[in-house]
Design a protein around this motif. Structure first.
Motif, short mmCIF file in Angstrom:
data_model
loop_
_atom_site.label_atom_id
_atom_site.label_comp_id
_atom_site.label_asym_id
_atom_site.label_seq_id
_atom_site.Cartn_x
_atom_site.Cartn_y
_atom_site.Cartn_z
N ALA A 170 0.82 -1.21 0.00
CA ALA A 170 0.00 0.00 0.00
C ALA A 170 0.85 1.27 0.00
CB ALA A 170 -0.93 0.00 1.21
N PHE A 171 2.16 1.13 0.23
CA PHE A 171 3.05 2.28 0.30
C PHE A 171 4.04 2.22 -0.86
CE2 PHE A 171 1.39 1.67 4.48
CZ PHE A 171 1.25 2.93 5.03
N ALA A 172 4.04 3.26 -1.68
CA ALA A 172 4.93 3.29 -2.84
C ALA A 172 6.36 3.60 -2.41
CB ALA A 172 4.45 4.36 -3.83
N PRO A 173 7.35 3.10 -3.16
CA PRO A 173 8.75 3.46 -2.87
C PRO A 173 8.96 4.97 -2.97
CG PRO A 173 8.63 1.60 -4.38
CD PRO A 173 7.24 2.14 -4.27
N MET A 174 9.91 5.47 -2.22
CA MET A 174 10.25 6.90 -2.24
C MET A 174 11.67 7.05 -2.77
SD MET A 174 8.61 8.29 1.35
CE MET A 174 9.58 7.19 2.38
N SER A 175 11.87 8.02 -3.65
CA SER A 175 13.18 8.24 -4.26
C SER A 175 13.62 9.67 -3.98
CB SER A 175 13.11 7.99 -5.77
OG SER A 175 14.37 8.23 -6.36
N PHE A 176 14.88 9.81 -3.54
CA PHE A 176 15.44 11.12 -3.22
C PHE A 176 16.87 11.20 -3.73
CE2 PHE A 176 12.42 10.07 0.14
CZ PHE A 176 11.60 11.19 0.16
N ALA A 177 17.31 12.41 -3.99
CA ALA A 177 18.74 12.62 -4.23
C ALA A 177 19.50 12.28 -2.96
CB ALA A 177 19.00 14.06 -4.65
N ARG A 178 20.69 11.71 -3.11
CA ARG A 178 21.47 11.30 -1.94
C ARG A 178 21.70 12.46 -0.99
NH1 ARG A 178 22.91 10.00 2.06
NH2 ARG A 178 24.53 8.55 2.76
N SER A 179 21.85 13.66 -1.54
CA SER A 179 22.12 14.83 -0.70
C SER A 179 20.89 15.29 0.08
CB SER A 179 22.64 15.98 -1.57
OG SER A 179 21.67 16.33 -2.56
N GLU A 180 19.70 14.78 -0.28
CA GLU A 180 18.47 15.23 0.37
C GLU A 180 18.15 14.46 1.64
OE1 GLU A 180 15.35 16.83 -2.84
OE2 GLU A 180 15.82 14.69 -3.10
N VAL A 181 18.76 13.30 1.82
CA VAL A 181 18.41 12.46 2.96
C VAL A 181 19.61 12.34 3.90
CG1 VAL A 181 16.75 11.17 1.60
CG2 VAL A 181 19.09 10.31 1.84
N ARG A 182 19.30 11.96 5.13
CA ARG A 182 20.34 11.76 6.14
C ARG A 182 20.12 10.41 6.81
NH1 ARG A 182 21.23 15.43 11.57
NH2 ARG A 182 22.91 14.18 12.49
N LEU A 183 21.07 9.52 6.63
CA LEU A 183 21.00 8.20 7.25
C LEU A 183 21.37 8.31 8.72
CD1 LEU A 183 20.73 5.11 7.02
CD2 LEU A 183 23.13 5.04 6.31
N GLN A 184 20.44 7.91 9.59
CA GLN A 184 20.68 8.04 11.03
C GLN A 184 21.13 6.73 11.68
OE1 GLN A 184 17.10 9.97 12.70
NE2 GLN A 184 18.43 11.75 12.89
N GLY A 185 20.81 5.61 11.06
CA GLY A 185 21.21 4.35 11.66
C GLY A 185 20.55 3.17 10.98
N VAL A 186 20.94 1.97 11.41
CA VAL A 186 20.45 0.73 10.84
C VAL A 186 19.72 -0.06 11.91
CG1 VAL A 186 21.11 -1.42 9.69
CG2 VAL A 186 22.40 0.68 9.25
N MET A 187 18.59 -0.66 11.56
CA MET A 187 17.85 -1.48 12.50
C MET A 187 18.63 -2.77 12.78
SD MET A 187 13.97 -3.04 12.32
CE MET A 187 14.45 -4.63 11.63
N VAL A 188 18.84 -3.07 14.06
CA VAL A 188 19.56 -4.29 14.44
C VAL A 188 18.69 -5.24 15.24
CG1 VAL A 188 21.83 -3.22 14.36
CG2 VAL A 188 20.52 -3.14 16.49
N GLY A 189 17.46 -4.85 15.52
CA GLY A 189 16.57 -5.72 16.28
C GLY A 189 15.17 -5.15 16.34
#
Length: 221
Positions: free
Chosen positions: A184-203
């Motif tokens: 029900a949720f479409a993929p989202m596409s952004f320029a790399r400079s527009e997003v900020r990776l805060q972390g990875v799910m580990v659990g």
């Protein structure tokens, strides 16, 4: 859950020791435990080795000093103090027999999840990741940083949003593709400079079934 090797007297000893541990925030002297129970040290001494051998106590003996007592995770499970027995394994492939034998005890979240110093929890809001069993009100454990593999589930700040989103992370040239686990949720596409990776799910901790979203949540899916 009643532990069959614990008599009423032994339950009383464990409960009293738990109260004393909370008061002193540490190990308890044998004489203090006998005084709190209002029994002689000799009567207590008959029970302590049995509880120690059964795995309910740590009895630290010190030369020319009073020994100290401390409850184990097994004892806290017997007292229902937020410690949960691990009752064997369950098959996710071919059927196997779950016999209910206790293989260990989970006393802390780190006993179940591969957590490190600096990791943190976020409560989930939204239904875009229900395809992997992550539902509203569940918690995800996150490892901060930018070290991520293609397809891992990431916490990402995106433009136009006050908070972060939880999605699978893919790179397509200079663009980032954030993919849900719900059609029900479409993929989202952004320029790399527009997003900020805060972390990875580990659990992930949750009931594994849909629930109503709660207020005071911190993560928008």
């Amino acid at each position: 859950m009643r532990f069959p090797d614990l008599t009423d007297r032994r339950y009383e000893i464990l409960r009293t020791l738990a109260h004393l541990e909370a008061d002193v925030e540490g190990s308890v002297l044998g004489r203090d435990l006998s005084a709190a129970l209002r029994i002689s040290r000799q009567a207590l001494a008959q029970q302590l080795p049995l509880l120690e051998r059964a795995g309910y106590l740590e009895y630290r003996r010190q030369p020319r000093q009073q020994g100290t007592l401390r409850l184990t995770a097994k004892a806290r499970a017997a007292l229902g103090q937020g410690v949960y027995p691990v009752l064997g394994e369950i098959a996710a492939g071919e059927p196997t027999l779950a016999d209910g034998s206790v293989q260990g005890y989970a006393e802390r979240l780190a006993d179940l999840l591969p957590l490190r110093d600096g990791d943190f929890l976020l409560r989930v809001r939204g239904e875009s990741m229900t395809g992997v069993g992550i539902y509203p009100g569940d918690y995800v454990a996150v490892r901060p940083g930018t070290d991520i593999l293609e397809g891992e589930i990431a916490v990402v700040l995106i433009p136009g949003e006050d908070g972060a989103t939880l999605k699978r992370w893919y790179l397509d040239g200079n663009r980032v593709l954030l993919v849900s686990e719900n059609p029900a949720f479409a993929p989202m596409s952004f320029a790399r400079s527009e997003v900020r990776l805060q972390g990875v799910m580990v659990g992930h901790v949750g009931g594994g079934r849909p629930r109503r979203s709660r207020q005071s949540v911190w993560l928008e899916l």
